[in-house]
Design a protein around this motif. Structure first.
Motif, PDB file in Angstrom:
ATOM      1  N   THR A  58      -6.159 -17.462  11.381  1.00  0.00           N
ATOM      2  CA  THR A  58      -6.068 -16.989  10.004  1.00  0.00           C
ATOM      3  C   THR A  58      -5.679 -15.519  10.059  1.00  0.00           C
ATOM      4  O   THR A  58      -6.267 -14.739  10.820  1.00  0.00           O
ATOM      5  CB  THR A  58      -7.394 -17.157   9.257  1.00  0.00           C
ATOM      6  OG1 THR A  58      -8.465 -16.620  10.046  1.00  0.00           O
ATOM      7  CG2 THR A  58      -7.673 -18.615   8.978  1.00  0.00           C
ATOM      8  N   THR A  59      -4.674 -15.152   9.291  1.00  0.00           N
ATOM      9  CA  THR A  59      -4.166 -13.784   9.314  1.00  0.00           C
ATOM     10  C   THR A  59      -3.892 -13.313   7.900  1.00  0.00           C
ATOM     11  O   THR A  59      -3.707 -14.111   6.974  1.00  0.00           O
ATOM     12  CB  THR A  59      -2.858 -13.686  10.126  1.00  0.00           C
ATOM     13  OG1 THR A  59      -1.835 -14.433   9.452  1.00  0.00           O
ATOM     14  CG2 THR A  59      -3.031 -14.202  11.542  1.00  0.00           C
ATOM     15  N   THR A  60      -3.850 -12.007   7.739  1.00  0.00           N
ATOM     16  CA  THR A  60      -3.414 -11.392   6.493  1.00  0.00           C
ATOM     17  C   THR A  60      -2.932  -9.985   6.811  1.00  0.00           C
ATOM     18  O   THR A  60      -3.368  -9.377   7.795  1.00  0.00           O
ATOM     19  CB  THR A  60      -4.541 -11.340   5.450  1.00  0.00           C
ATOM     20  OG1 THR A  60      -4.050 -10.723   4.251  1.00  0.00           O
ATOM     21  CG2 THR A  60      -5.733 -10.545   5.952  1.00  0.00           C
ATOM     22  N   ALA A  61      -2.027  -9.503   6.008  1.00  0.00           N
ATOM     23  CA  ALA A  61      -1.545  -8.125   6.131  1.00  0.00           C
ATOM     24  C   ALA A  61      -2.154  -7.243   5.060  1.00  0.00           C
ATOM     25  O   ALA A  61      -1.707  -6.106   4.867  1.00  0.00           O
ATOM     26  CB  ALA A  61      -0.021  -8.097   6.036  1.00  0.00           C
ATOM     27  N   ASP A  62      -3.173  -7.726   4.353  1.00  0.00           N
ATOM     28  CA  ASP A  62      -3.731  -7.027   3.197  1.00  0.00           C
ATOM     29  C   ASP A  62      -5.147  -6.526   3.427  1.00  0.00           C
ATOM     30  O   ASP A  62      -5.875  -6.286   2.464  1.00  0.00           O
ATOM     31  CB  ASP A  62      -3.714  -7.957   1.971  1.00  0.00           C
ATOM     32  CG  ASP A  62      -2.308  -8.353   1.574  1.00  0.00           C
ATOM     33  OD1 ASP A  62      -1.418  -7.493   1.616  1.00  0.00           O
ATOM     34  OD2 ASP A  62      -2.091  -9.530   1.222  1.00  0.00           O
ATOM     35  N   PHE A  63      -5.557  -6.370   4.687  1.00  0.00           N
ATOM     36  CA  PHE A  63      -6.901  -5.866   4.946  1.00  0.00           C
ATOM     37  C   PHE A  63      -6.853  -4.342   4.924  1.00  0.00           C
ATOM     38  O   PHE A  63      -6.102  -3.730   5.685  1.00  0.00           O
ATOM     39  CB  PHE A  63      -7.421  -6.357   6.293  1.00  0.00           C
ATOM     40  CG  PHE A  63      -8.907  -6.245   6.428  1.00  0.00           C
ATOM     41  CD1 PHE A  63      -9.732  -7.273   6.022  1.00  0.00           C
ATOM     42  CD2 PHE A  63      -9.483  -5.093   6.940  1.00  0.00           C
ATOM     43  CE1 PHE A  63     -11.102  -7.172   6.136  1.00  0.00           C
ATOM     44  CE2 PHE A  63     -10.851  -4.974   7.054  1.00  0.00           C
ATOM     45  CZ  PHE A  63     -11.673  -6.021   6.644  1.00  0.00           C
ATOM     46  N   PRO A  64      -7.634  -3.681   4.064  1.00  0.00           N
ATOM     47  CA  PRO A  64      -7.496  -2.227   3.880  1.00  0.00           C
ATOM     48  C   PRO A  64      -7.890  -1.439   5.120  1.00  0.00           C
ATOM     49  O   PRO A  64      -8.869  -1.747   5.790  1.00  0.00           O
ATOM     50  CB  PRO A  64      -8.449  -1.935   2.714  1.00  0.00           C
ATOM     51  CG  PRO A  64      -9.424  -3.061   2.710  1.00  0.00           C
ATOM     52  CD  PRO A  64      -8.667  -4.262   3.195  1.00  0.00           C
ATOM     53  N   TYR A  65      -7.071  -0.447   5.416  1.00  0.00           N
ATOM     54  CA  TYR A  65      -7.309   0.551   6.458  1.00  0.00           C
ATOM     55  C   TYR A  65      -7.177   0.018   7.887  1.00  0.00           C
ATOM     56  O   TYR A  65      -7.369   0.754   8.834  1.00  0.00           O
ATOM     57  CB  TYR A  65      -8.687   1.184   6.305  1.00  0.00           C
ATOM     58  CG  TYR A  65      -8.645   2.593   5.738  1.00  0.00           C
ATOM     59  CD1 TYR A  65      -7.957   3.600   6.407  1.00  0.00           C
ATOM     60  CD2 TYR A  65      -9.284   2.909   4.554  1.00  0.00           C
ATOM     61  CE1 TYR A  65      -7.913   4.883   5.894  1.00  0.00           C
ATOM     62  CE2 TYR A  65      -9.234   4.200   4.028  1.00  0.00           C
ATOM     63  CZ  TYR A  65      -8.555   5.181   4.695  1.00  0.00           C
ATOM     64  OH  TYR A  65      -8.498   6.450   4.195  1.00  0.00           O
ATOM     65  N   SER A  66      -6.864  -1.231   8.069  1.00  0.00           N
ATOM     66  CA  SER A  66      -6.763  -1.780   9.420  1.00  0.00           C
ATOM     67  C   SER A  66      -5.330  -1.633   9.926  1.00  0.00           C
ATOM     68  O   SER A  66      -4.368  -1.919   9.209  1.00  0.00           O
ATOM     69  CB  SER A  66      -7.164  -3.261   9.426  1.00  0.00           C
ATOM     70  OG  SER A  66      -6.970  -3.836  10.692  1.00  0.00           O
ATOM     71  N   ALA A  67      -5.196  -1.225  11.178  1.00  0.00           N
ATOM     72  CA  ALA A  67      -3.872  -0.994  11.762  1.00  0.00           C
ATOM     73  C   ALA A  67      -3.124  -2.307  11.914  1.00  0.00           C
ATOM     74  O   ALA A  67      -3.664  -3.268  12.466  1.00  0.00           O
ATOM     75  CB  ALA A  67      -4.007  -0.315  13.123  1.00  0.00           C
ATOM     76  N   PRO A  68      -1.885  -2.399  11.444  1.00  0.00           N
ATOM     77  CA  PRO A  68      -1.131  -3.649  11.552  1.00  0.00           C
ATOM     78  C   PRO A  68      -0.502  -3.818  12.913  1.00  0.00           C
ATOM     79  O   PRO A  68      -0.172  -2.859  13.604  1.00  0.00           O
ATOM     80  CB  PRO A  68      -0.057  -3.503  10.466  1.00  0.00           C
ATOM     81  CG  PRO A  68       0.173  -2.032  10.388  1.00  0.00           C
ATOM     82  CD  PRO A  68      -1.139  -1.370  10.704  1.00  0.00           C
ATOM     83  N   VAL A  69      -0.331  -5.060  13.309  1.00  0.00           N
ATOM     84  CA  VAL A  69       0.320  -5.414  14.570  1.00  0.00           C
ATOM     85  C   VAL A  69       1.292  -6.542  14.284  1.00  0.00           C
ATOM     86  O   VAL A  69       0.905  -7.548  13.677  1.00  0.00           O
ATOM     87  CB  VAL A  69      -0.704  -5.864  15.628  1.00  0.00           C
ATOM     88  CG1 VAL A  69       0.005  -6.432  16.851  1.00  0.00           C
ATOM     89  CG2 VAL A  69      -1.589  -4.695  16.034  1.00  0.00           C
ATOM     90  N   PRO A  70       2.562  -6.411  14.694  1.00  0.00           N
ATOM     91  CA  PRO A  70       3.474  -7.541  14.531  1.00  0.00           C
ATOM     92  C   PRO A  70       3.181  -8.595  15.583  1.00  0.00           C
ATOM     93  O   PRO A  70       2.784  -8.270  16.705  1.00  0.00           O
ATOM     94  CB  PRO A  70       4.857  -6.913  14.752  1.00  0.00           C
ATOM     95  CG  PRO A  70       4.580  -5.730  15.617  1.00  0.00           C
ATOM     96  CD  PRO A  70       3.202  -5.244  15.293  1.00  0.00           C
ATOM     97  N   ASP A  71       3.334  -9.858  15.221  1.00  0.00           N
ATOM     98  CA  ASP A  71       3.121 -10.902  16.209  1.00  0.00           C
ATOM     99  C   ASP A  71       4.275 -10.865  17.211  1.00  0.00           C
ATOM    100  O   ASP A  71       5.303 -10.242  16.980  1.00  0.00           O
ATOM    101  CB  ASP A  71       2.968 -12.275  15.553  1.00  0.00           C
ATOM    102  CG  ASP A  71       4.285 -12.886  15.118  1.00  0.00           C
ATOM    103  OD1 ASP A  71       5.281 -12.152  15.045  1.00  0.00           O
ATOM    104  OD2 ASP A  71       4.309 -14.082  14.833  1.00  0.00           O
TER     105      ASP A  71
END
Length: 976
Positions: free
Chosen positions: A637-650
């Motif tokens: 389960t993934t989301t790009a909408d979690f506040p303040y968390s650093a994003p990582v591309p798959d």
């Protein structure tokens, strides 16, 4: 001309009707397939959500576009007739009006149709909005629960932005209509209109600015996902510059609305232009210029002090989003050598050390186990099975069918060659005198070792990975950054290469990006398979070859869709765009059609929740207790909408996410295609929302059969992502994080002729501090730009401890060799170098395997296999094994012999004078040593002959004699 136009419209209408009919028949066929698979609720609910979103947004857009146009038409009807007739005659005016209305209606329908289609693809927004729960985590700026950003905000923001776009199009239509009626004029950059026209336009402008202000109000939450600061998320300039600018823009929109409403008594459209200019100036100054000035003149001179609290926010949110806050840290002494007692205690773990690599096994299986050009293997996978009386690590690969071009005929693809056959399984720790692996399952029909407790009884593979790779693609050389770190968003890595460091804290090290943790280089797909096959037909299926002939079979399972009726044949002929499905005479009343045979496609179809539920493409086969071949696949389960968390591309570069959980596993039967989803993480809010929306979609993990549960493993993909992030986010102090005082990185090793980052590796070994053999996933760390080891990350794979993450830190006052340092020691060894030079001059070349780092008691052991391969035929043979410790290194044709040799080293790294018996040893020790040598010879002979019945007995004798000899030597040393 008129007749030709009618024919064109008729042809277009017939074509559109046929297209719509085929789409409806295909949808009907899909529904039958879902019902056959037992997932009809997924089909109907997804259709319902899609239809609801389509209808709502279609109607809403039609109201905003054609509704406003119709409103402008009603306003125009108030114009006296003389004014309406200034340009056209009355009859001509009526014709032009009718054409104008038709084109406006067609344009509004087209725009609304597009809007509805786009909205229907966002149906997951509605699902999560209705069923989303709580994360138990709040953002530190606005104080909202994370569920607001993941579950609520996407639908609200989509609605507001869609409304703003629809209002823009509708306003353009109003202006065009009124301009056509000569009711508004554009002169000297001014807009003029009579009062009865200006007044409605001011109301419309008020509504537009209301929606614009609302969109700006929602945009304030975007600062939590800002990329402008030192870390991902709101920084000092975002909080004290961008956010006030957003509030000023909202205030400007509110002021414009008030201004418009106060001018309704004496309407003047000049105020609209003034308001638009004022809002743009406020937006430019408040959103761009002032934050930039604040960043340059206030933050940059004292960045750590200004950004320190925001660093803390980013660290806490990122650690929560990737489960890094659950990592347990312990220390490991990493002694430079191990004793005979350690070897005795950890002998089973050492003898389970993996010597066969995926890259070597893939080529070897293709050479010696494919047998026919229509068979090939997907990538082998590591697992563990009970062999004899103990659990052993194995490599297993499914033999799948891929027809070469010469055999690709409709009858062959759909009726005859319908399935692959069997597995190939080898012990990853053993090899014969000729350097070949010791097979546990091989050949067609399958030969299975009597020591293997699990037997295959249903070898046919109708559903598989169906992904075969041939020649490696040329990898581009990554750019080497030389400039200081940029505050802009980091560039996306090339497809298939995740970043070595998270975007939130990227360093300027000159390292290439690591390859994806699937155990292989990026490859080029070479073969395809039929998207559907027909079974139980009048044409018998090819089962497997025998000598110069073959054996035939008839499908006995209940998988697939019954296809015997003509109505079903019509439906699925439309679904697959295949008229031969109607023309063939091979179909019987009990025939069945198997579709979605590629398991990745099947799982994505049965659980169509991308990007919130993403399957891992690296599935692996499992043999059940009743002899069925099953596929195990992880889902995240993934989301790009979690506040303040650093994003990582798959690793495929298709999805940026900043929250991930290993939420579920899918088990797919290779014979019937039956798919069952098991929920692994009951605390994950996204999977719980899906479970509430689709009751029964996931079964509880406790319901998974024990024989299947014993083969679960923690997936390498999520572990690799967690390891990359933990290399930075183990630093929880903001100042330390900012200065990158203790940054780690994944070490490099020489693999396949080039320096590449190490990949996570599965091993069956003694769990540190537990005293029990475990199936673990490991990956070491080195300090940034250094080569010695600093820590070691471990994930447990066994069911009772599944998903537990540990980081073992090594002493800072001692050098613990890393992979490249061990490689340097190996290359500097004169004995090894001489052998390599000799082997590379005899029509073959030496290939080094992956370097593994294993725990043996309080020490670390480095194991690296050496293969020989002919220059003409890619058939690797395992010939030697290098075993090293912190102060010793040896190469032997036996892992056990190399380990015993190192166990006899003195603390300074020099070997003791007598290899097996201490000085002054009595004849009893010498006698035991001779017996041990004889037992080892018998064990090696039995292993090479594949005599598994006597192998276990000889090994027990080796263990007994080793234990006795160790006790005698220790007593004699004490007496001396």
């Amino acid at each position: 001309m008129r007749m030709g136009s009618r024919w064109l419209w008729l042809i277009a209408g017939i074509g559109g009707a046929l297209f719509l009919l085929i789409r409806l028949l295909s949808l009907w066929a899909e529904g039958i397939w879902y019902a056959t698979e037992g997932y009809s609720q997924v089909f109907f609910k997804v259709i319902a959500y899609r239809v609801f979103m389509f209808v709502v947004f279609f109607c809403w857009f039609f109201l905003l576009t054609y509704g406003l146009f119709f409103w402008a038409t009603r306003i125009a009807q108030k114009v006296p007739m003389p004014l309406r007739s200034r340009i056209f005659e009355e009859a001509e005016k009526a014709i032009t009006d009718a054409a104008f209305n038709r084109w406006a209606l067609a344009g509004a329908l087209l725009v609304s149709l597009v809007a509805g289609v786009i909205a229907s693809s966002r149906w997951t927004y509605l699902l999560l909005f209705l069923y989303g729960g709580s994360f138990g985590h709040r953002d530190p700026i606005f104080g909202h629960e994370a569920a607001f950003y993941v579950f609520r905000l996407p639908l609200i923001r989509f609605w507001v932005l869609s409304t703003l776009f629809g209002l823009t199009l509708g306003t353009i239509g109003v202006l065009l209509r009124l301009r056509y009626e000569q009711l508004i004029r554009f002169e000297d950059n001014q807009v003029e209109a009579p009062p009865f026209v200006a007044r409605p336009l001011l109301v419309l402008a008020s509504v537009f600015f209301l929606v614009l202000g609302l969109s700006q109000w929602l945009s304030r939450y975007g600062v939590l996902f800002s990329k402008k600061g030192v870390v991902f998320g709101a920084g000092f300039s975002d909080l004290y510059g961008t956010l006030p600018g957003i509030y000023l823009t909202v205030a400007a929109c509110a002021g414009a609305i008030v201004w418009f409403l106060t001018r309704l008594r004496a309407p003047d459209l000049k105020v609209v232009k003034t308001a638009i200019t004022a809002v743009l100036v406020v937006w430019l100054v408040g959103r761009i210029l002032f934050p930039a000035a604040l960043q340059g003149f206030v933050v940059a001179p004292d960045e750590l002090k200004r950004e320190k609290p925001f660093l803390t926010y980013n660290i806490g949110s990122t650690r929560f989003a990737y489960s890094l806050d659950q990592v347990q840290e312990e220390s490991h002494p990493a002694e430079p050598t191990f004793s005979s007692a350690d070897l005795e205690a950890h002998k089973s773990a050492l003898l389970s050390a993996r010597l066969w690599d995926i890259e070597q096994l893939q080529g070897l299986f293709a050479q010696v186990q494919a047998f026919r050009p229509y068979y090939s293997f997907s990538l082998p996978d590591y697992d563990r099975y009970v062999v004899g009386s103990s659990v052993r690590q194995v490599a297993v690969a499914a033999r799948e069918i891929f027809l070469p071009p010469a055999l690709r005929r409709w009858v062959n693809e759909r009726l005859r060659y319908t399935h692959g056959y069997g597995l190939t399984m080898v012990s990853v720790t053993d090899f014969t005198r000729e350097g070949m692996p010791v097979f546990l399952i091989k050949d067609i029909p399958a030969w299975q070792s009597p020591e293997l407790k699990t037997k295959i009884r249903r070898p046919q593979i109708y559903f598989g990975e169906y992904t075969v790779y041939r020649e490696p693609m040329q990898r581009p050389t990554p750019a080497r950054p030389t400039a200081p770190p940029s505050r802009e968003a980091p560039p996306q890595p090339a497809e298939g290469t995740p970043p070595t460091t998270p975007p939130a804290a990227r360093d300027t090290g000159q390292r290439p990006s690591p390859t994806p943790p699937q155990g292989q280089q990026p490859m080029e797909p070479a073969l395809t398979v039929a998207d559907y096959v027909l079974v139980r037909t009048r044409e018998k299926e090819f089962d497997y070859p025998i000598g110069d002939g073959f054996r035939e079979t008839v499908y006995e399972g209940d998988g697939g869709v019954p296809i015997g009726s003509w109505w079903r044949r019509i439906l699925f002929a439309a679904r697959h765009r295949d008229p031969l499905l109607l023309l063939t005479t091979a179909i019987r009343p009990d025939s069945r059609l198997l579709m979605y045979r590629r398991i990745l496609d099947r799982v994505q179809k049965l659980a169509p929740f991308f990007p919130y539920l993403v399957p891992d493409p690296d599935a692996y086969p499992v043999i059940s207790q009743d002899g069925r071949i099953l596929w195990m696949m992880d889902l995240y389960t993934t989301t790009a909408d979690f506040p303040y968390s650093a994003p990582v591309p798959d690793p495929r570069g298709r999805l940026r996410f900043n929250y991930i959980r290993n939420a579920a596993k899918a088990v797919i039967d290779a014979y019937t295609g039956r798919t069952v989803f098991y929920l692994m993480d009951k605390k994950d809010p996204i999977s719980q929302a899906l479970l509430r929306a689709f009751p029964g979609l996931f079964k509880d993990f406790d319901e998974m059969p024990s024989d299947i549960k014993s083969h679960i493993r923690y997936p390498r993909l999520i572990f690799y992502i967690q390891a990359m992030l933990h290399a930075f986010y183990h630093m929880t102090d903001a100042a330390q994080f900012y200065n990158k005082e203790d940054v780690w990185e994944i070490p490099f090793e020489n693999r396949m002729g080039e320096s590449q980052p190490m990949l996570p590796y599965y091993i069956l070994t003694r769990s540190p501090g537990e005293g029990k053999d475990r199936f673990l996933l490991l990956l070491p760390f080195t300090p940034l730009r250094m080569r010695n080891l600093v820590a070691w990350m471990v994930a447990h794979c066994d069911p009772d401890r599944y998903g537990q993450l540990f980081v073992y830190r090594f002493p800072k006052d001692r050098t613990v060799f890393g992979p490249q340092q061990i490689e340097a020691r190996i290359n500097a060894d004169t004995t090894i170098s001489a052998k390599l030079t000799l082997w590379n001059q005899q029509g073959s070349r030496a290939l080094w395997g992956n370097l593994l780092i294993l725990p043996i008691g309080d020490s670390l052991v480095y194991v690296r296999p050496l293969y020989l391969q002919s220059a003409d035929t890619p058939l690797p043979q395992l010939k030697q094994v290098v075993v090293a410790t912190g102060n010793g290194l040896t190469m032997s044709d036996s892992l056990l012999e190399a380990a015993l040799s190192l166990a006899r080293l003195s603390p300074d790294g020099r070997q003791k004078p007598t290899p097996l018996v201490a000085p002054g040893a009595r004849s009893g020790a010498a006698e035991l040593a001779q017996q041990l040598r004889a037992a080892l010879d018998k064990y090696q002979a039995a292993r090479q002959a594949g005599d598994w019945q006597t192998l276990g007995r000889y090994w027990q004798e080796v263990e007994r004699l080793s234990r006795l000899l160790t006790e005698v030597i220790l007593k004699e040393n004490q007496s001396d």
